[in-house]
Design a protein around this motif. Structure first.
Motif, PDB file in Angstrom:
ATOM      1  N   ALA A 344     121.605  -6.485  47.387  1.00  0.00           N
ATOM      2  CA  ALA A 344     122.903  -6.281  46.743  1.00  0.00           C
ATOM      3  C   ALA A 344     122.739  -5.556  45.416  1.00  0.00           C
ATOM      4  N   LEU A 345     121.702  -5.888  44.661  1.00  0.00           N
ATOM      5  CA  LEU A 345     121.449  -5.231  43.378  1.00  0.00           C
ATOM      6  C   LEU A 345     121.114  -3.758  43.587  1.00  0.00           C
ATOM      7  N   PHE A 346     120.320  -3.457  44.596  1.00  0.00           N
ATOM      8  CA  PHE A 346     119.975  -2.063  44.895  1.00  0.00           C
ATOM      9  C   PHE A 346     121.227  -1.238  45.175  1.00  0.00           C
ATOM     10  N   ASN A 347     122.152  -1.810  45.954  1.00  0.00           N
ATOM     11  CA  ASN A 347     123.357  -1.063  46.347  1.00  0.00           C
ATOM     12  C   ASN A 347     124.241  -0.743  45.153  1.00  0.00           C
ATOM     13  N   ILE A 348     124.514  -1.731  44.296  1.00  0.00           N
ATOM     14  CA  ILE A 348     125.412  -1.472  43.165  1.00  0.00           C
ATOM     15  C   ILE A 348     124.736  -0.569  42.140  1.00  0.00           C
ATOM     16  N   HIS A 349     123.435  -0.722  41.963  1.00  0.00           N
ATOM     17  CA  HIS A 349     122.736   0.151  41.012  1.00  0.00           C
ATOM     18  C   HIS A 349     122.755   1.599  41.485  1.00  0.00           C
ATOM     19  N   ARG A 350     122.511   1.820  42.741  1.00  0.00           N
ATOM     20  CA  ARG A 350     122.535   3.191  43.266  1.00  0.00           C
ATOM     21  C   ARG A 350     123.929   3.799  43.133  1.00  0.00           C
ATOM     22  N   GLU A 351     124.952   3.007  43.448  1.00  0.00           N
ATOM     23  CA  GLU A 351     126.330   3.511  43.346  1.00  0.00           C
ATOM     24  C   GLU A 351     126.671   3.916  41.913  1.00  0.00           C
ATOM     25  N   LEU A 352     126.353   3.048  40.959  1.00  0.00           N
ATOM     26  CA  LEU A 352     126.694   3.334  39.569  1.00  0.00           C
ATOM     27  C   LEU A 352     125.863   4.483  39.012  1.00  0.00           C
ATOM     28  N   ALA A 353     124.599   4.549  39.409  1.00  0.00           N
ATOM     29  CA  ALA A 353     123.740   5.630  38.924  1.00  0.00           C
ATOM     30  C   ALA A 353     124.253   6.986  39.403  1.00  0.00           C
ATOM     31  N   GLU A 354     124.803   7.036  40.614  1.00  0.00           N
ATOM     32  CA  GLU A 354     125.350   8.293  41.122  1.00  0.00           C
ATOM     33  C   GLU A 354     126.675   8.633  40.446  1.00  0.00           C
ATOM     34  N   SER A 355     127.501   7.601  40.187  1.00  0.00           N
ATOM     35  CA  SER A 355     128.813   7.842  39.585  1.00  0.00           C
ATOM     36  C   SER A 355     128.729   8.110  38.092  1.00  0.00           C
TER      37      SER A 355
END
Length: 655
Positions: A344-355
């Motif tokens: 779950a941490l990987f998913n939200i971090h990747r999303e925010l890093a891209e945005s």
């Protein structure tokens, strides 16, 4: 379940080579110069009824370069060559009207200000007025023609690409501004395979009028008749900010006619550039709950978060991840994502890093109940603001895992809040729940005790504001009723409802996160801030609506089964205790509840005792201690479950 067959948004047009863009602009310059020249010549001819005297013809040739130069420079300085003319609208027309006034003014000054010896430069007033009207009318006409030709070309091209498919006949419900915009975009895009037939609108003054070439055929009650007469395939709700009652009414009328219903995206999505107004979607359960849009005090939240180090616990969960998204919008100095579930941490971090590629984001795998790990995090990053969303929240599951509920919801909150206070964080915001009010479950009682813990921490640490934010269920969160119903419908049913009169408060995850941010910004410390959840929703109505929205008939094609309340569940939830004093804040959806407090020594003794019992796994003793510390709690002890006073016998009806 119906699949969303809404058309995909169009691919962005390629900008093309730089030389091509310059060529198009130069062609536009030449066309404009030709139009301005022709307008001046025509104005003189009209002035003299097309019998221009020779001396005035000579003057006109002398005056022409000056007039065209003034008009062209005015148009250029007003920035009209930066407009995208395929989207010409009223704002662009106003710019040309200003240009007409600005260019006519110096010509009129020359006419009345120059002496007779400069007669050659004195243009007749009638010529100035006619020339101004013709010149700027011509400039506008060129651009309207350009747009019309472009739209016609695009419509033909896109229609030819999808010529093999049957066009869907659409009735637009709502002939206001949003309806006009939707109609214009649909009519201009042949690739959508939509054939708009007309409008329906309850405004009697619009009946029979023509908007974007489409007639207003009747009011909303005419939907079933028009669906049959005009062979309508789909009704699209094109009303900006439509209320839930109107959505439900249109849905009922359309279902009566056997027609599918869709809706335009929300204004927020359109303004953010996520979708176009023609990206119709199916009506969702959120559209039927009647939640008004949240209006934040952006400046208050910005001062609270911009440039600060913000820490979000439970950052991979439904609430935590949305909090992280909302915090990122305000450009914190650093965003710390604390989560013990690696995926779950990987998913939200990747999303925010891209945005937010420029934002400093630290993904931290950690258990908030581990004091050594949390002290290292606080010592390294010194977070200014802490949003504590990590919690065990599933009521029936926590009835079977009492020790873990207290470990995570109470002891971890006490540990984390103490560390925040010791490190001088400016604010600590606990995410609480309506189940903490008159708790009938271990989960609710543990969250109630967590509220009392942060209240005591607020008294102990002067530099840190501790507060809680209490709200009800979040639509679509993991394990909540909406995704469960959706999965049950996908499997063909039955849909399980605990009790025909069970009611719950609901809000969207985005709304909850936004209100949490503002509550954290305006809270003074030591309070519980209660979010206005509107009216509670009957779960049975929610189930019926979701079945209908999925294209099935409740009770006929998908059955509904009543299973009875599960351990720890209540018939109705509350957002405040009877004895709590609730005051208004400056935000209309946030209220302040004043908690009764525990004696600090007693609270410390209870926390020590809970820690011992959790380590020993003495679950029944934990329940007894919860009931002792929180007298209003009705948790099950020795197998006796506290009864919901609103509930009689547990039903077992099946439809």
């Amino acid at each position: 379940m119906q699949e969303d067959d809404s058309p995909s948004p169009p691919a962005r047009a390629r900008p093309g080579p730089v030389w091509a863009r310059h060529l198009r602009r130069e062609v536009q310059f030449l066309l404009d110069l030709g139009s301005l020249t022709a307008a001046f010549a025509l104005a003189y001819l009209l002035r003299f009824d097309f019998r221009l005297p020779a001396d005035f013809a000579g003057r006109a040739l002398v005056q022409l370069p000056l007039v065209v130069l003034i008009q062209f420079v005015t148009v250029f300085l007003l920035g009209t060559y930066n407009f995208v003319w395929r989207y010409i609208g009223l704002a662009e027309v106003k710019t040309f009207l200003r240009g007409a006034v600005y260019s006519a003014a110096p010509l009129l000054l020359l006419r009345f200000g120059l002496p007779d010896s400069f007669e050659v430069w004195r243009i007749p007033v009638s010529v100035i007025l006619m020339d101004t009207a013709l010149a700027f009318g011509g400039l506008l006409s060129l651009r309207v023609l350009r747009r019309s030709l472009y739209e016609r070309y695009e419509r033909i091209r896109r229609t030819s690409e999808s010529s093999g498919e049957r066009r869907v006949r659409v009735l637009l419900a709502g002939a206001g501004r949003a309806g006009q915009l939707a109609a214009r975009e649909v009519l201009g895009r042949g690739d959508l395979n939509l054939d708009p037939v007309g409008f329906v609108d309850d405004d009697a003054q619009k009946l029979g009028s023509v908007i974007q070439g489409l007639k207003v055929l009747g009011d909303m009650e005419a939907i079933p008749r028009l669906a049959a007469e005009r062979r309508i395939d789909r009704v699209v709700i094109t009303i900006a900010g439509v209320d839930a009652d109107t959505v439900r009414r249109i849905l009922d009328l359309s279902e009566r006619a056997g027609v599918r219903v869709q809706i335009i995206p929300g204004l927020y999505e359109i303004l953010q550039g996520r979708v176009s107004i023609s990206r119709f979607r199916d009506v969702d359960i959120q559209d039927l709950l009647g939640r008004e849009p949240v209006r934040l005090d952006e400046e208050v939240v910005r001062r609270f978060l911009t440039g600060k180090c913000a820490l979000v616990t439970g950052a991979g969960g439904s609430i935590g991840s949305e909090l992280a998204r909302q915090v990122a919008r305000y450009h914190p100095g650093r965003l710390l994502l604390v989560e013990r579930a690696e995926g779950a941490l990987f998913n939200i971090h990747r999303e925010l890093a891209e945005s937010w590629p420029q934002l400093a984001i630290s993904p931290l795998v950690a258990d908030v109940g581990d004091p050594h790990r949390m002290r290292r995090i606080f010592g390294t990053y010194r977070p200014d603001v802490v949003f504590h969303a990590a919690a065990h929240k599933h009521v029936p599951m926590m009835e079977e895992n009492t020790a873990e509920a207290v470990r995570n919801n109470v002891l971890a909150t006490a540990t984390l809040s103490r560390i925040a206070g010791e490190n001088g964080s400016a604010a600590f915001v606990l995410i609480s729940t309506d189940k903490a009010v008159h708790p009938a479950s271990v989960m609710g009682a543990s969250k109630r005790l967590a509220e009392l813990v942060i209240q005591e921490q607020d008294r102990r640490f002067e530099r840190t504001r501790f507060l809680g934010v209490r709200f009800g269920n979040v639509l679509g969160s993991a394990g909540s009723v909406v995704p469960i119903f959706r999965e049950q419908i996908r499997r063909g049913g039955p849909v399980t409802v605990t009790h025909p009169e069970a009611r719950r408060y609901f809000m969207t995850v985005s709304e909850a996160a936004q209100l949490v941010l503002e509550a954290g910004a305006i809270g003074g410390g030591g309070e519980i801030l209660i979010l206005d959840m509107g009216e509670p929703v009957r779960i049975l109505d929610l189930a019926r609506d979701m079945i209908s929205l999925s294209g099935y008939k409740p009770y006929e094609e998908i059955s509904i089964v009543f299973t009875g309340l599960r351990p720890g569940e209540k018939l109705h939830e509350q957002l405040q205790l009877d004895e709590e004093r609730v005051d208004r804040t400056r935000h209309p959806k946030i209220f302040v509840g004043k908690l009764r407090s525990l004696d600090p020594a007693e609270l410390d003794r209870c926390l020590d005792r809970f820690s011992e019992l959790v380590q020993a796994g003495a679950e029944m003793e934990i329940r007894r201690l919860l009931a002792e510390v929180i007298p209003e709690a009705e948790v099950a002890i020795d197998g006796e479950v506290g009864e919901d006073p609103a509930l009689g016998s547990s039903p077992g009806l099946v439809h």
